[in-house]
Design an enzyme around this catalytic site. Structure first.
Site, mmCIF file in Angstrom:
data_model
loop_
_atom_site.group_PDB
_atom_site.id
_atom_site.type_symbol
_atom_site.label_atom_id
_atom_site.label_comp_id
_atom_site.label_asym_id
_atom_site.label_seq_id
_atom_site.Cartn_x
_atom_site.Cartn_y
_atom_site.Cartn_z
ATOM 1 N N CYS B 132 43.921 38.794 38.029
ATOM 2 C CA CYS B 132 44.116 39.399 36.712
ATOM 3 C C CYS B 132 42.817 39.995 36.180
ATOM 4 O O CYS B 132 41.787 39.320 36.162
ATOM 5 C CB CYS B 132 44.644 38.404 35.703
ATOM 6 S SG CYS B 132 44.940 39.242 34.140
ATOM 7 N N THR B 195 47.062 45.233 38.353
ATOM 8 C CA THR B 195 46.650 46.457 37.643
ATOM 9 C C THR B 195 45.209 46.845 37.979
ATOM 10 O O THR B 195 44.408 46.017 38.411
ATOM 11 C CB THR B 195 46.754 46.265 36.122
ATOM 12 O OG1 THR B 195 45.952 45.139 35.755
ATOM 13 C CG2 THR B 195 48.192 46.048 35.696
#
Lengths: 271, 304
Positions: B132, B195
């Site tokens: 993350c 991401t």
């Protein structure tokens, strides 16, 4: 329980300057939506813009409404400000639009029988979310404060006149009504609210406006609810993108879409 | 309609189809039950869970860019205890597989969580988030250093017999190297990509668009990079690869499968069209019919 459904555009007209009214025939949502709830609208078929846009519903009429042409309709007022709303201006009558709604928790009405009075404070487009309150609820005595940057940004005045003669208008440039913010105007009129009993206050607008309202109302006297505006991802509670900081002891960041958009004003932790 | 075999195997899990909904974009599942029957999905991965509750990052947390979304949610979650008390019972009523995404601040926390989830009923697998971009202490070091990743996966592997998926960060020079490290560490599968670290600035306020300044970019804008990374990883390792990154429809999903993904995850698209998961399953079925392919597994890596 929200639905994802298609609606049919029945009108999309410019009211003034950058402001438009969009009418959508969508009985499944129109039948169920409550004051303060909102819809997420997919404004284009492609990925530009990518996300849906949240809109509070200005007027809604159930399928059983006596006026045939209004039945099952939702009306949204919007201002052309960015890519999404620019695309919306090209929506044409008969076009299908993908909607999710009704979403969020709406306003709590004043207790009945209403001997008390209600105060509405709307800044810019915020006033649009407050309008369904007066159509749906017995608000008792009604005082409406409407603010905008300039005359063109003052919305819904004629609609409110049907419900109240106590309408106060402020513009920041002084082009209409009181010169200053809508909260300045409210403060200048606050002596009116000296009577016994509580006032039920409903506010919607930019964060700075809501913060200013919170700074001038006494919790004991004014039972205040605020409807918040926020950038949203999904609108139905899945992404935690739209949070606002609250005084909640365990979970300070609450989702505007799912836990709001209406919050007791004193629960917001202003920064 | 002809019967197609959509089943795929990830570790010990046999998925009825390759469509998984991605952590952080599907809430805890219940948010979507009004939109479609969740039992049709291959698997559900709820929002990532940590040992202790996390408040998340200050708003604004989301900002739309061209074809993408920047987010800095900061892994807000109620923590392990509240998750098992309040959220876990919901999945008992579902037939689809439940894969738990989890993360820790330290190796010890990862191990502790893996051990605890091991003993709970109804969990088919674990997806370790080592990637993350939104928390400073956790992911970054684990997710971008191959030796750290190897060590962490090996330690977690010892703590669980459940199917273990390592979710990889794309914010590395050589993602195939990262994949090899977690394969050596004992992971059963890899999922990628998380991401991309990214940011945006408001030129009028001269302030960042996100409260956390830096966030993660997802959506169609990242898809071509994600496809390339899935291809590189699937060539480098022999474990099943779960591909994701900007999948909006069945065509996108098939692209990932062709370059080697055994299964795919739907992320950002869930937020826009909550029915994306089921529409992708239907679209894959249609593609197989049109191309006269009876098993999805024949498509995996069929590119080139």
């Amino acid at each position: 329980m929200p639905l994802q459904t298609d609606g049919t555009v029945t009108e999309n007209r410019r009211i003034k300057s950058l402001y438009f009214a969009l009418g959508i025939y969508c009985p499944s949502i129109a039948d169920r939506i409550k004051p303060g709830q909102f819809v997420m609208l997919k404004v284009s078929d492609d990925n530009s813009p990518l996300l849906r846009r949240p809109f509070s519903v200005y007027k809604s009429y159930p399928e059983a409404h006596p006026e045939k042409r209004k039945r099952g309709h939702l009306f949204i007022l919007y201002k052309e400000v960015g890519k999404g709303t620019r695309k919306m201006t090209s929506l044409r009558k008969g076009q299908k639009v993908d909607l999710i709604g009704p979403l969020g928790n709406g306003f709590t009405p004043p207790p009945l029988p209403s001997s008390a009075s209600s105060i509405l404070i709307g800044g810019g487009m915020g006033i649009v979310s407050l309008y369904p309150l007066v159509e749906a609820f017995d608000t008792g005595g009604l005082f409406v404060f409407i603010g905008g940057k300039a005359e063109d940004d003052v919305m819904c005045v004629e609609d409110f006149r049907k419900f109240s003669s106590d309408i106060f208008i402020a513009t920041e440039d002084g082009s209409l009504g009181f010169q200053g913010t809508v909260v300045d105007l409210f403060l200048s009129q606050k002596k009116r609210f000296k009577g016994e009993g509580k006032y039920y206050l409903y506010a919607c607008g930019p964060v700075a406006m809501l913060k200013a309202v919170a700074g001038v109302v006494e919790i004991k006297k004014f039972v205040s609810q605020a409807s918040l505006e926020a950038r949203m991802g999904c609108g139905f509670g899945a992404c935690w993108g739209c949070v606002v900081k609250t005084n909640h002891p365990k979970t300070p960041y609450q989702r505007v879409c799912e836990n709001g958009p209406v919050f007791p004003l004193e629960n917001i932790a202003w920064e | 309609m002809q019967n197609f075999d959509l089943t795929v195997k990830i570790g010990k899990i046999v998925l009825q189809n390759p469509v998984i909904v991605s952590s952080g974009t599907f809430g805890f599942g219940g948010e979507f039950e009004d939109f479609f029957d969740l039992n049709h999905l291959g698997a559900i991965i709820p929002k990532g869970i940590s040992l202790e509750p996390r408040k998340g990052n200050p708003p604004p947390r989301i900002f739309e860019t061209e074809g993408g979304i920047l987010n800095s949610i900061g892994l807000q979650n109620p923590g392990y205890k509240e998750f098992i008390q309040k959220k876990l019972p919901y999945y008992k009523g579902l037939k689809t597989h439940l894969i738990i995404n989890f993360f820790g601040n330290t190796e010890r926390e990862y191990i502790e969580l893996a051990r605890r989830f091991e003993s709970l009923p109804g969990i088919s697998g674990l997806e370790m988030n080592i990637s993350c971009p939104n928390i400073k202490r956790c992911g970054i070091a684990f997710g971008t250093d191959p030796r750290m990743a190897y060590r962490l996966v090996r330690a977690v592997r010892k703590a669980t017999t459940l199917t273990l998926i390592a979710k990889l960060s794309p914010n590395v020079t050589d993602i195939a190297l990262m994949a090899k490290s977690v394969e050596e560490g004992g992971a059963d599968a890899v999922s990628l990509v998380n991401t991309f670290r990214a940011m945006a600035v408001n030129i009028h306020t001269k302030r960042p668009e996100l409260g956390n300044v830096i966030g993660g970019l997802s959506g169609p804008a990242i898809k071509p990079i994600a496809v390339r990374m899935v291809w590189e990883v699937s060539q480098a390792i022999s474990l099943p690869v779960i591909g994701m990154g900007g999948i909006m429809n069945a065509e996108d999903a098939i692209e990932f499968i062709l370059v080697g993904a055994s299964a795919i995850q739907i992320g950002t698209a869930n937020l826009i069209n909550p029915r994306t998961g089921i529409e992708v399953i239907q679209g894959i079925r249609k593609y197989l019919a049109q191309n006269k392919i009876n098993r999805i597994q024949k498509l995996v890596g069929a590119f080139g």
